[in-house]
Design a protein around this motif. Structure first.
Motif, mmCIF file in Angstrom:
data_model
loop_
_atom_site.group_PDB
_atom_site.id
_atom_site.type_symbol
_atom_site.label_atom_id
_atom_site.label_comp_id
_atom_site.label_asym_id
_atom_site.label_seq_id
_atom_site.Cartn_x
_atom_site.Cartn_y
_atom_site.Cartn_z
ATOM 1 N N ALA A 43 -1.662 14.916 5.066
ATOM 2 C CA ALA A 43 -0.481 14.132 4.670
ATOM 3 C C ALA A 43 0.547 15.000 3.963
ATOM 4 O O ALA A 43 1.744 14.836 4.151
ATOM 5 C CB ALA A 43 -0.901 12.969 3.772
ATOM 6 N N PRO A 89 -7.246 1.163 -0.890
ATOM 7 C CA PRO A 89 -7.134 -0.260 -1.246
ATOM 8 C C PRO A 89 -5.921 -0.899 -0.576
ATOM 9 O O PRO A 89 -4.830 -0.317 -0.572
ATOM 10 C CB PRO A 89 -6.968 -0.215 -2.768
ATOM 11 N N THR A 100 0.825 -1.211 0.000
ATOM 12 C CA THR A 100 0.000 0.000 0.000
ATOM 13 C C THR A 100 0.860 1.263 0.000
ATOM 14 O O THR A 100 0.405 2.315 -0.420
ATOM 15 C CB THR A 100 -0.926 0.024 1.229
ATOM 16 N N ALA A 137 2.780 8.510 4.838
ATOM 17 C CA ALA A 137 1.878 9.484 5.477
ATOM 18 C C ALA A 137 1.760 9.218 6.974
ATOM 19 O O ALA A 137 1.688 10.148 7.772
ATOM 20 C CB ALA A 137 0.511 9.449 4.813
ATOM 21 N N ARG A 138 1.714 7.946 7.353
ATOM 22 C CA ARG A 138 1.457 7.618 8.761
ATOM 23 C C ARG A 138 2.701 7.704 9.630
ATOM 24 O O ARG A 138 2.635 8.080 10.796
ATOM 25 C CB ARG A 138 0.913 6.195 8.884
ATOM 26 N N THR A 139 3.828 7.286 9.067
ATOM 27 C CA THR A 139 5.035 7.183 9.871
ATOM 28 C C THR A 139 5.857 8.448 9.799
ATOM 29 O O THR A 139 6.331 8.948 10.813
ATOM 30 C CB THR A 139 5.902 5.997 9.388
ATOM 31 N N VAL A 140 6.017 8.965 8.603
ATOM 32 C CA VAL A 140 6.871 10.126 8.436
ATOM 33 C C VAL A 140 6.164 11.380 8.923
ATOM 34 O O VAL A 140 6.762 12.279 9.465
ATOM 35 C CB VAL A 140 7.288 10.261 6.955
ATOM 36 N N ALA A 141 4.833 11.395 8.714
ATOM 37 C CA ALA A 141 4.085 12.586 9.087
ATOM 38 C C ALA A 141 4.233 12.867 10.571
ATOM 39 O O ALA A 141 4.071 11.990 11.410
ATOM 40 C CB ALA A 141 2.616 12.407 8.742
ATOM 41 N N GLU A 150 -5.432 -1.222 2.547
ATOM 42 C CA GLU A 150 -5.201 -0.724 3.901
ATOM 43 C C GLU A 150 -6.232 -1.281 4.882
ATOM 44 O O GLU A 150 -7.274 -1.818 4.486
ATOM 45 C CB GLU A 150 -5.295 0.819 3.922
ATOM 46 N N ALA A 179 2.694 10.676 -0.503
ATOM 47 C CA ALA A 179 2.118 10.938 0.827
ATOM 48 C C ALA A 179 0.909 10.048 1.075
ATOM 49 O O ALA A 179 -0.229 10.505 1.142
ATOM 50 C CB ALA A 179 1.746 12.411 0.953
ATOM 51 N N CYS A 180 1.176 8.767 1.195
ATOM 52 C CA CYS A 180 0.108 7.822 1.524
ATOM 53 C C CYS A 180 0.749 6.664 2.275
ATOM 54 O O CYS A 180 1.969 6.594 2.413
ATOM 55 C CB CYS A 180 -0.605 7.319 0.259
ATOM 56 N N GLY A 181 -0.073 5.765 2.747
ATOM 57 C CA GLY A 181 0.431 4.567 3.407
ATOM 58 C C GLY A 181 1.366 4.911 4.547
ATOM 59 O O GLY A 181 1.147 5.860 5.304
ATOM 60 N N ALA A 210 -4.586 10.757 7.803
ATOM 61 C CA ALA A 210 -3.319 10.953 7.075
ATOM 62 C C ALA A 210 -3.555 10.890 5.569
ATOM 63 O O ALA A 210 -3.128 9.964 4.892
ATOM 64 C CB ALA A 210 -2.290 9.918 7.512
ATOM 65 N N LYS A 227 -3.647 8.734 13.886
ATOM 66 C CA LYS A 227 -3.005 9.303 12.707
ATOM 67 C C LYS A 227 -3.552 8.707 11.416
ATOM 68 O O LYS A 227 -3.783 9.398 10.432
ATOM 69 C CB LYS A 227 -1.485 9.060 12.813
ATOM 70 N N LEU A 235 11.418 12.654 7.547
ATOM 71 C CA LEU A 235 12.376 12.459 8.627
ATOM 72 C C LEU A 235 13.767 12.823 8.155
ATOM 73 O O LEU A 235 14.564 13.368 8.888
ATOM 74 C CB LEU A 235 12.373 10.984 9.059
ATOM 75 N N ALA A 281 2.992 16.486 6.958
ATOM 76 C CA ALA A 281 4.081 15.514 6.878
ATOM 77 C C ALA A 281 5.414 16.220 6.675
ATOM 78 O O ALA A 281 5.543 17.106 5.847
ATOM 79 C CB ALA A 281 3.834 14.556 5.723
ATOM 80 N N VAL A 282 6.378 15.840 7.465
ATOM 81 C CA VAL A 282 7.728 16.371 7.316
ATOM 82 C C VAL A 282 8.654 15.173 7.151
ATOM 83 O O VAL A 282 8.707 14.313 8.022
ATOM 84 C CB VAL A 282 8.150 17.178 8.560
#
Lengths: 629, 629
Positions: free
Chosen positions: B610, B114, A436, A610-614, B116, A605-607, B605, B601, B617, B614-615
């Protein structure tokens, strides 16, 4: 449709502009071709029967794009569908420096969500016959495709450019069409055991999005009984409306949206004595096709945007994902001629499609309706297909031969498998399942150890004792999102090894398409590839460059390419349901360089990205939520 | 299906768990109902004709959920569709403390992409008859729905709990079904001018997802000519297979997946002398329905999860979005009786659906096939509908009357409009268009000034001189994503004002559903609401609490609710194509408190959250991309 602007003078996406300006710095007079597309559901009657399709700007097929080599193509895609994401893949464009613009969902980018916009900006890197299409689920089969023509330029000349004094004919973009929608097709393919439903043969073959369901434009006496088990009727008139008016549509007066015009025949006008360039491309979901023009020969000069040594043919095979240019001399009596497009490689249940080659010198004539369209070669004459394919060589005066040796060889055995009751296509017993989070985003943002299956590379070979001539005995297929990691600049050989399907004595032809590259097709053969025996037979002198190559039934094909394009690239069977069932692999090129790419944020910016980096700009104050009253 | 676990003892989503544990701290013996759902395309024959639908765990309708008041419901939704996002709305559940679990795409959360997974965790806050359904595009109409029953508990008793000694009958979840898929429906609704296509009347009314297309389970002599302009045939057998076998399916032996069993009649078994609770809910896309049981009266005791003063009816109107419990005494001769479900409010072109009330005391009898099913009231007897609706009052012994006065009044005039050739439904001339970034995420992350149309609130009234009895003269409709901002804890009155449609002398009944709350229905009336004249007539003594209320043709309805639920809440016509055409508004409650919510999140997101929040890392080293070779 397209507006021209000076290159590098627009600035909606500064990052992309900078990259493209760098990439196109050497091109003079490059312009920017700008398009804005609304992708949306439309009601359309491509074969005189109305269905819902995915259209662009209210039409099917999508707009033709024409650019010159070196131009920047800038397509703003607005997703106007309500629940479906979308991406657009630019088939044959290598996307050097812009791997996020390749338009492959889960691979090069996130799907563009409903209501969202994404700008594809890339360089038309070399002249040729290309097309674009959806690359998310089975959206290509829902009608999301169109032509992309890159003309030659002074910096990128085509050696045959002076050989067609008549100019170019309209491109013939071939496809196949089902009355069952792609959601139902997917439901059938995904179902287990006896609930599995294969998509079957198409209802209609389309030429530039037009066909005629269950009737023929030609005379009914046209003898097709040998291949098509149907009662054929002649369509009532020459405009593509079928005899059974109920099958056509209720409305009759509706201009370009008229169902009757939507399914009218394609007519190519020529003048006697002139030579024309005719481009032919196929974006079929399933069908291998053959194009034959009544009374005319064709000289093949281009394949997949690469020059081939010219050769003359009576008819031409076109597999899904392939494109050709042929030179066509209008050297016959001035009248009208049939162009037949028939199915090859599978027992056809679909009528051939017909178009018309019309000499404008002659008065409008109905003679053509009394002649029988040419019959394309027998569907099961595989040897004839091989003979055609084996004739394709690189053009001698522009040939750049491949590196003499490869750094790495990857052998890809493709088998049909049954896994927990689900029918799959597998490569070395691994069926591709996309993650994803797009690979490009995962590698760009350091998530390559969590965003997909990271248990090493998938196998790059298969057991010595595997017998490709019989159904697979070992069905230990797994579903995986693993990737092949290619070192930047390395030379890679791929051996495509075909095998017997689950049914005895059946093997199919698969057209494999590589994203981001052309490859040299070094050779083909029957049975199992044996390097000791076959390596010496490979052609490293004038192999053709392609982006799509077939592997014939029970046979093998050897390809070579240079992994010089940083990014995440799919390599897969171009048959839509086969890819849906897992028939592909992923190449990650230049892992370290991906970290340095200026990937536009909206591309990935998805999956997990979007969730971890955001990181929220303003973290919540750690309070309890409002209690229930 | 459901597994029970101790409350607050699981930990996949720590944030959510903490919130829920806080919210349920006062409930004793609360358990957790856990479900895992795969949402996917399935081939199904709900009315004996096979189509692709959106199913859950391979079935249609989705699984019944049964919980007790105070339980935590924990549904893990895996989106197994290939290109469509999905959300699940828990219709009638107020989601105190968990507004991100309301399941409204673009409002409370991002669509689940899709591949997720999203976990809905919320408290079953009070007993009642609820259901769940898709709330993205028109996915509800594609079959994405099922029943959600919250039983009473010691902490949340139901006052009529000792009045049904026979127990509960299976819930009747009513819906309507089209053979044209929702993508085509949307294409028709979105098309301009004369290409606009209304969805038309449904092919079949379904009871618990089962119906019989173009045939009746009852005797063919059943006289329906007055309402249905069709030749009616009796279905061949009692199992729901139609006379025309071709219309049914090819496969015959297939257990629970058998098309014949998929469209078989629903049978409710009773024993003579016992009293039963029968729950009825409607998730129709369009149709207002009436349920009539041959030879039996019903006592209405619950509406939308709220107690109503019991009253006896011969039949019951159910609008889309509504639910009821009735007490049904099996006090007739022991045999079998028809349950008819007919269309009201629109000229029906659809056969009534039939189910069977079967006295198990009697030997299996075919008598029922020789009796005529009861005929539901005439579709256009609006006065009868009003009489039924006006009878609904809060139960006297558990009534909690509304606050005596409101802090704010919002008047919502609903009109049908033509905007640039597109047919729209508008509220005070504003047609709702949802943004790509969910409101809850935008407000949570401080993006409320960029993520949607922020040009102030939409109008909360309409011109003095607007004549609700004639077609709209001012068609200055705009499309907007603006929101109403409600102060936390404020008391809000909403006046729903119906009006004439574009066609002369036509006005329709609209069932309006409010998310996150129940409201008191203070009154109904005809013509334009005039506070000077009508305010005194409003019922503030024992108005019923509902989550859905109709506004009758050319009439008005006044509602009151307390804005005590922090979140972003939709209030809209529950007719699926009307919402698609913009018939709704958004309430943002407690803007400042949203900033403090621990919104998971993954719920938000997407879109600007997102992209903007989102920044990376590890920002890219500012290098040029790999040059083209």
């Amino acid at each position: 449709m397209a507006t021209n602007k000076p290159a590098c003078a627009w600035a909606p996406l500064v990052v992309v502009v900078a990259a493209l300006c760098a990439a196109t710095a050497t091109a003079t007079a490059a312009t920017t071709i700008s398009e804005t597309w609304d992708v949306e559901y439309i009601m359309w009657a491509p074969d005189c029967q109305q269905r819902v399709m995915i259209g662009i700007n209210g039409r099917f097929p999508g707009p033709n794009i024409t650019a010159r080599a070196g131009d920047v193509i800038n397509v703003t895609v607005n997703n106007k569908m309500h629940t479906e994401g979308v991406v657009i893949h630019w088939h044959g464009i290598r996307q050097f420096g812009t791997p996020w613009a390749d338009g492959t969902a889960s691979i090069s980018q996130c799907a563009i969500n409903p209501g969202e916009t994404f700008v594809y900006s890339f360089v038309a890197d070399k002249p040729g016959t290309y097309f674009y299409h959806g690359h998310f689920g089975m959206q290509r089969a829902a009608g999301l495709y169109g032509s992309l023509i890159i003309e030659g330029s002074p910096e990128h000349p085509e050696p045959f450019r002076h050989q067609y004094d008549g100019g170019e004919l309209p491109v013939l973009l071939l496809s196949d069409w089902w009355h069952q929608n792609v959601y139902a097709q997917a439901a059938g393919l995904d179902s287990k055991d006896r609930h599995f439903q294969w998509i079957g043969e198409p209802q209609t073959i389309l030429i530039n999005g037009r066909g005629q369901f269950e009737c023929t434009l030609g005379p009914a006496r046209w003898n097709l009984e040998k291949t098509i088990d149907k009662n054929i009727q002649t369509c009532v008139d020459n405009q593509g409306s079928c005899k059974d008016e109920e099958r056509c549509l209720r409305r009759s007066e509706c201009g370009p949206y008229c169902p009757k015009s939507q399914c009218a025949a394609v007519v190519l006008d020529v003048r006697q004595g002139k030579t024309y360039r005719l481009r032919i491309a196929s974006t079929t979901s399933l069908s291998a096709l053959n194009v034959k023009i009544q009374g005319h020969k064709m000289t093949v000069v281009e394949a997949d945007g690469n020059h081939v040594e010219p050769f003359v043919v009576d008819d031409i095979d076109v597999y899904s994902g392939e494109s050709y240019s042929v030179l066509l001399k209008a050297d016959q009596r001035a009248t009208a001629y049939w162009i037949s497009v028939g199915v090859r490689g599978r027992h056809p249940k679909t009528l051939p499609a017909l178009a018309i080659l019309n000499y404008t010198d002659a008065p409008p004539s109905s003679l053509r309706w009394r002649t029988e369209p040419p019959v394309t070669p027998a569907w099961d004459d595989i040897q004839r297909s091989k003979n055609f394919t084996y004739r394709i060589k690189a053009r001698s005066d522009t040939n750049e031969p491949p590196p003499a040796a490869a750094d790495r060889q990857i052998v890809l055995l493709n088998t049909q498998n049954l896994m927990n009751g689900h029918y799959k296509w597998s490569i070395n017993n691994v069926s591709l399942s996309l993650p994803t989070t797009p690979y490009l985003g995962a590698f760009r943002h350091g998530l390559q150890h969590s965003a997909f299956d990271t248990s090493g590379e998938p196998p790059a070979t298969f057991p010595e004792d595997y017998n490709v001539m019989v159904p697979p005995v070992n069905n230990a297929t797994t579903v995986s999102s693993r990737v092949f990691m290619l070192k930047h600049g390395s030379v890679v050989d791929v051996v495509l090894q075909n095998a017997n399907m689950l049914k005895e004595q059946v093997s199919e032809t698969h057209p494999w398409h590589l994203h981001g590259h052309d490859f040299w097709v070094l050779g083909y053969g029957d049975g199992r590839y044996d390097p000791l025996k076959h390596e010496a037979t490979l052609n490293t002198v004038d192999p053709p460059l392609r982006n799509t190559a077939v592997v014939f039934p029970h046979g093998w094909t050897v390809l070579r390419f240079i992994a010089n394009n940083t990014g995440a690239w799919a390599f897969h069977c171009h048959i839509e349901p086969h890819l849906h069932m897992g028939m592909g692999v992923i190449f990650i090129e230049g892992e370290d360089k991906i970290r340095e790419l200026d990937v536009p944020k909206e591309a990935v910016a998805c999956g997990l990205v979007a969730r971890t980096v955001a990181v929220p700009l303003t973290p919540a104050t750690p309070k309890a939520p409002s209690p229930a009253p």
